[in-house]
Design a protein around this motif. Sequence first.
Motif, PDB file in Angstrom:
ATOM      1  N   CYS A 100      23.228  75.734  87.372  1.00 22.27           N
ATOM      2  CA  CYS A 100      22.784  75.504  85.992  1.00 22.27           C
ATOM      3  C   CYS A 100      22.913  76.726  85.086  1.00 22.27           C
ATOM      4  N   TYR A 101      23.521  77.826  85.522  1.00 23.34           N
ATOM      5  CA  TYR A 101      23.576  79.021  84.670  1.00 23.34           C
ATOM      6  C   TYR A 101      24.309  78.779  83.345  1.00 23.34           C
ATOM      7  N   PRO A 102      25.488  78.132  83.355  1.00 17.29           N
ATOM      8  CA  PRO A 102      26.130  77.840  82.063  1.00 17.29           C
ATOM      9  C   PRO A 102      25.252  76.943  81.177  1.00 17.29           C
ATOM     10  N   HIS A 103      24.561  76.007  81.798  1.00 11.45           N
ATOM     11  CA  HIS A 103      23.635  75.133  81.070  1.00 11.45           C
ATOM     12  C   HIS A 103      22.535  75.958  80.402  1.00 11.45           C
ATOM     13  N   LYS A 104      22.012  76.944  81.104  1.00 15.97           N
ATOM     14  CA  LYS A 104      20.943  77.775  80.535  1.00 15.97           C
ATOM     15  C   LYS A 104      21.462  78.605  79.367  1.00 15.97           C
ATOM     16  N   ILE A 105      22.667  79.116  79.497  1.00 13.41           N
ATOM     17  CA  ILE A 105      23.237  79.941  78.425  1.00 13.41           C
ATOM     18  C   ILE A 105      23.439  79.121  77.154  1.00 13.41           C
ATOM     19  N   LEU A 106      23.874  77.871  77.294  1.00 17.12           N
ATOM     20  CA  LEU A 106      24.138  77.020  76.131  1.00 17.12           C
ATOM     21  C   LEU A 106      22.865  76.454  75.510  1.00 17.12           C
ATOM     22  N   THR A 107      21.754  76.542  76.221  1.00 19.18           N
ATOM     23  CA  THR A 107      20.510  75.927  75.726  1.00 19.18           C
ATOM     24  C   THR A 107      19.479  76.979  75.334  1.00 19.18           C
ATOM     25  N   GLY A 108      19.968  78.076  74.721  1.00 16.70           N
ATOM     26  CA  GLY A 108      19.069  79.042  74.108  1.00 16.70           C
ATOM     27  C   GLY A 108      18.512  80.117  75.007  1.00 16.70           C
ATOM     28  N   ARG A 109      19.054  80.279  76.216  1.00 18.93           N
ATOM     29  CA  ARG A 109      18.511  81.289  77.130  1.00 18.93           C
ATOM     30  C   ARG A 109      19.514  82.389  77.465  1.00 18.93           C
ATOM     31  N   ARG A 110      20.501  82.530  76.630  1.00 23.52           N
ATOM     32  CA  ARG A 110      21.527  83.541  76.876  1.00 23.52           C
ATOM     33  C   ARG A 110      20.917  84.942  76.942  1.00 23.52           C
ATOM     34  N   GLU A 111      20.009  85.256  76.015  1.00 22.70           N
ATOM     35  CA  GLU A 111      19.418  86.590  75.968  1.00 22.70           C
ATOM     36  C   GLU A 111      18.484  86.849  77.142  1.00 22.70           C
ATOM     37  N   LYS A 112      18.074  85.801  77.829  1.00 21.42           N
ATOM     38  CA  LYS A 112      17.138  85.948  78.951  1.00 21.42           C
ATOM     39  C   LYS A 112      17.845  86.031  80.300  1.00 21.42           C
TER      40      LYS A 112
END
Length: 469
Positions: free
Chosen positions: A152-164
Amino acid sequence: KQRPNHQPSTITKRNNTKSSRRNRKTMKFIQRSTLLFLLSSSAVGAFAPVSHRQPFRTTSLAAENSPQGPPYSGPAVKPILDGIKSPDDMKRLDMRQLKQLANELRWETLESVSKTGGHLSSSLGVNELTVALHYVFEMPEDDIIWDVSHQCYPHKILTGRREKMSGLRQLGGISGFCKRKESPYDSFGAGHSTTSISAAQGMSVAKSMLNKKRNNCIAVIGDGAITGGMAYEAMNSAGYLRSRMIVVLNDNGQVSLPTGTPSAGGTVPASQLSTYTSNLLVSRPFQDFRSFAKSFNKLLPTELQDMNKRIDEYARGIVSGGTLFEELGFYYVGPVDGHDLDNLVPILEKLRDSDSNKPVLLHIKTTKGYGYPPAEAASDRMHGVAKFNLGTGEQTKSKGIAPSLTSIFANSLIEAAQEDRSIVGITAAMPGGTGMDIFGRRFPKRTFDVGIAEQHAVTMGAGMAFFWF
């Protein structure tokens, strides 16, 4: 004297009878010809030398811009990704920009995991699929359930968690899996396999009972996770209840970790779903048959064309796993190149817009670790990694003096098995994590990898124990 309309003349009856006979003969001829052509094509495809078959090819921007190296490096700037704060921002992109986004997203994932460690190759393998799903569907109103959710890492990046992402799997940071309390875009929490289809069905049924206008529930499950019995229990129920849902089967041929461990079943992954059928479906004879069937159908009378529209589907189902899913009540689509956005996006759009309540299984073929040569070349595809050098793929692992508990267990079991021939090892697709890969190299005929099926593994062991194993 003219006959009433409700009393057809003898001539009309005779003509109708003749027409009906002609239609039946035509239909029999078509069915027999099609079956004969299919069987001959399948036979040619099945027994042709491997070198004569057309391999399944994947194409995307990542392939076109495949990094040369080592050292490997990605784009210096990511202008498309920089403008994505949520999936809504993706809706304005055209296909060229979507492909560029996929390339930038892949390298963002690589750069993040190289600094923290984590599950790498699974995320790289579903990179284009993640872009397509978020482009087509409307999260969080629509639900996407990632089986296991280690990908799910790409999913997390696209859903507002890139900076985290710098805090991925760190104390106080974000989880390495989907977590409902972490984001409204995480539809279902996971961490273990084979739960996604059941969860998607439950959500679909609930939305139907609440008369929701939108009811799109998508389960993304791998060919490893689908070996678990719970997946088939869920599919059987979904077909029976006619639950509106889409199951995306991510078929990458990496069922066990690591794949290739010597065991009683050989070195192939446990339950490879479609090695043979994938080769056959892209073989030249089968492609020729599909072209023939479609062209021939256009020449038939209108009343026969409706029947023969399923010729291509029927032929595809006979030689692939499609018939299994069809029998479970699913409409089967595939296999499809999971790295080709040009195909993925319109297919998902059609499934989204369909009025049918019949569940759908979309079978995609992907490469684990796709787009990063060190991952594609590694035996485990760099599934779970420590921090690593992005330019070379070399991992930074601590040099501990003490052996791991896994190796101690495996070597102790080997010592005991040398003295006692009744000792066997059973693993549920985790030979690397349990030490069964070490045991399997020494005793391959006494090592059993049953796929992700823990209930079966335990009960199989009980059955063997009746004979003192």
